[in-house]
Motif scaffolding. Sequence first.
Motif, PDB file in Angstrom:
ATOM      1  N   LYS A   3      38.716  37.994  43.295  1.00 34.02           N
ATOM      2  CA  LYS A   3      38.507  36.567  43.025  1.00 34.02           C
ATOM      3  C   LYS A   3      39.543  35.707  43.741  1.00 34.02           C
ATOM      4  O   LYS A   3      39.259  34.559  44.106  1.00 34.02           O
ATOM      5  CB  LYS A   3      38.521  36.289  41.524  1.00 34.02           C
ATOM      6  CG  LYS A   3      39.846  36.525  40.818  1.00 34.02           C
ATOM      7  CD  LYS A   3      39.726  36.146  39.333  1.00 34.02           C
ATOM      8  CE  LYS A   3      41.029  36.384  38.578  1.00 34.02           C
ATOM      9  NZ  LYS A   3      40.906  35.998  37.141  1.00 34.02           N
ATOM     10  N   GLU A   6      38.427  35.442  47.330  1.00 31.74           N
ATOM     11  CA  GLU A   6      37.343  34.458  47.407  1.00 31.74           C
ATOM     12  C   GLU A   6      37.901  33.033  47.330  1.00 31.74           C
ATOM     13  O   GLU A   6      37.401  32.120  48.004  1.00 31.74           O
ATOM     14  CB  GLU A   6      36.343  34.690  46.273  1.00 31.74           C
ATOM     15  CG  GLU A   6      35.529  35.974  46.427  1.00 31.74           C
ATOM     16  CD  GLU A   6      34.597  36.213  45.255  1.00 31.74           C
ATOM     17  OE1 GLU A   6      34.579  35.373  44.323  1.00 31.74           O
ATOM     18  OE2 GLU A   6      33.890  37.247  45.253  1.00 31.74           O
ATOM     19  N   GLU A  55      44.257  29.406  41.411  1.00 27.35           N
ATOM     20  CA  GLU A  55      43.536  29.218  40.145  1.00 27.35           C
ATOM     21  C   GLU A  55      44.267  28.160  39.324  1.00 27.35           C
ATOM     22  O   GLU A  55      45.484  28.215  39.187  1.00 27.35           O
ATOM     23  CB  GLU A  55      43.483  30.537  39.366  1.00 27.35           C
ATOM     24  CG  GLU A  55      42.566  30.531  38.161  1.00 27.35           C
ATOM     25  CD  GLU A  55      42.480  31.919  37.525  1.00 27.35           C
ATOM     26  OE1 GLU A  55      43.039  32.102  36.432  1.00 27.35           O
ATOM     27  OE2 GLU A  55      41.868  32.819  38.140  1.00 27.35           O
TER      28      GLU A  55
END
Length: 225
Positions: A3, A6, A55
């Motif tokens: 993730k 990505e 994030e």
Amino acid sequence: MEKYIEALQKCEVFAGVEKKCIEELMRYAKIQRYDSKELVRSRNDECDEMLFLVEGEAFGLFTNPEGHVLQIDHMFAPKLLAAAVIFSTEAKYPVDVETAQPSVFLSIEKDRFVSYMMKNEQLLRNYLRYVSDAFVFITDRFYEITMKNLVQKVCSYLVRLMEEQKSPVVTLDMTKEELSREFGATRPALSRVFVELEKLGIIEMEGKRVKVNDIDYVQDYAEFG
């Protein structure tokens, strides 16, 4: 881990860069997790890393000597931080970086990243564009802040004159040159403020005579300052 790869693919620095290159860089990345309202980096900390927010979100904050906090940037993942200062002679973080919510950062050693840029033209071009865009953003942001503060000073000055002269039509008791020195601004910058206020219909000017049409606007801005 996937993730985060990505997330980096969506970052402007890696636009058009092969996933394989990002995966290789990830092998050298240090993952750092922070809770909400945590200090990630402090102003003047040494900046010898490529720090990616992958994030969450964070603020770039500047605290002046009086303790007032000014928000310079609101950053959302994915984003490379401090891109404009990493390769300066004395590379230091220009602001405090504080999380707005639980966030994850990836730190990659600067020299390691450089070696990959030298091998990947797309990555190099992306980075140079990113740095240029960051410089433009910072310049525009400080211009906005400076002009906003100057509008506050002009409005406070007009409020004082209205109170002293007991009228919404006042006569300036200083020249533009004297006012610019009083406000710590250049004369062209001060003139732009008066021009903008006139364009907005807030004031009307004729020489040193100023008619304040929107008293509430001027008073509100003065109080905000």
